[in-house]
Design an enzyme around this catalytic site. Structure first.
Site, mmCIF file in Angstrom:
data_model
loop_
_atom_site.group_PDB
_atom_site.id
_atom_site.type_symbol
_atom_site.label_atom_id
_atom_site.label_comp_id
_atom_site.label_asym_id
_atom_site.label_seq_id
_atom_site.Cartn_x
_atom_site.Cartn_y
_atom_site.Cartn_z
ATOM 1 N N PRO A 42 0.828 -1.202 0.000
ATOM 2 C CG PRO A 42 -0.798 -1.573 1.614
ATOM 3 C CD PRO A 42 0.516 -2.090 1.121
ATOM 4 C CD GLU A 43 3.172 2.822 -4.304
ATOM 5 O OE1 GLU A 43 2.890 3.881 -4.910
ATOM 6 O OE2 GLU A 43 3.850 1.919 -4.822
#
Length: 270
Positions: free
Chosen positions: A2-3
């Site tokens: 996840p960014e």
């Protein structure tokens, strides 16, 4: 992994179920994730959650005595639902609320983290050296250009360094550089101020668009409601090696840069 957009989507998803609610208890099922889970988080028992905020890829559950800090790692996710919801494998932590709901943290690979910052503490060591948030006024053309001067690393590695700007992860660095027509292998110090102006705008645009689309689901990430992130449908270069460029139809190239898979159009990006 996840960014920033995926973490912001998670924040937006859990916030309505948490803010204004009182923490009844915190149940720690796994005492060590990436680092040991600090028992100081138990001091929030009986306190109201005032806000849910984000700094880079860290989520803050804020109370009057301090903040529970959560990081999703590579495979972590958060859900808000009834405390009676049956446990799943890798459910490591519950923040139980007095209304019968709970925030549950699941992380299959245990690379995520639960940290603590007391209300009178200095900023956590993992937070204190971070650069500006890309979607705020603190992230400017002048900031990025000034930090780039004299740097010989690639421009892609430069914009992915959290000391310069936070949250420009691999997917979004590839996409922003494509839109700005900048080759990812170009030395950061060799990019002109005018081109940094264009790149700054596209970093903001790409991240904002990804948040609006619920993030990008490639493998593990899903929104708080379980739905995937739909920004993957709008990717121009990431994961498209050998496919035609959407602008000029030249095949997209890929190469490892700084141990991260990098995608670009050799015709459009210079």
């Amino acid at each position: 992994m996840p960014e920033l957009p995926e973490v912001e989507v998670s924040r937006q998803g859990i916030e309505p179920g948490l803010v204004g609610q009182t923490i009844e208890s915190i149940q720690i099922r796994t005492p060590k994730l990436r680092w040991p889970v600090p028992t100081e988080i138990l001091s929030t028992h009986g306190h109201v959650i005032r806000s849910v905020t984000r700094r880079a890829k860290y989520l803050f559950i804020n109370t009057d005595v301090g903040s529970v800090i959560l990081h999703l790692g590579m495979t972590g996710y958060l859900r808000v639902f009834s405390q009676n919801t049956p446990l799943k494998k890798h459910d490591h932590l519950d923040i139980n609320l007095t209304n019968g709901q709970c925030l549950r943290f699941n992380d299959a690979r245990k690379f995520g983290a639960c940290l603590w910052q007391g209300v009178d503490d200095e900023p956590h060591v993992l937070i204190s050296a971070l650069g500006p948030e890309p979607l705020t006024d603190d992230f400017t053309i002048d900031h990025l250009y000034t930090r780039a001067q004299g740097r010989t690393c690639t421009v892609k590695q430069f914009i992915m360094d959290n000391k310069h700007v936070v949250g420009v992860g691999n997917i979004y660095a590839n996409e922003a550089l494509f839109l700005a027509k900048i080759a990812p292998k170009r030395a950061a110090g060799k990019v002109s101020k005018a081109r940094y102006a264009t790149l700054t705008g596209y970093i903001k645009e790409v991240l904002a668009a990804a948040i609006a689309q619920g993030g990008t689901t490639l493998k593990d990430f899903s929104q708080v409601d379980g739905n995937p992130g739909y920004f993957r449908l709008h990717l121009n270069v990431y994961g498209r090696s050998g496919e035609p460029c959407r602008r000029c139809h030249t095949p997209i190239k890929s190469q490892m840069i700084g141990q991260r898979n990098t995608f670009w159009c050799p015709s459009c990006q210079r």
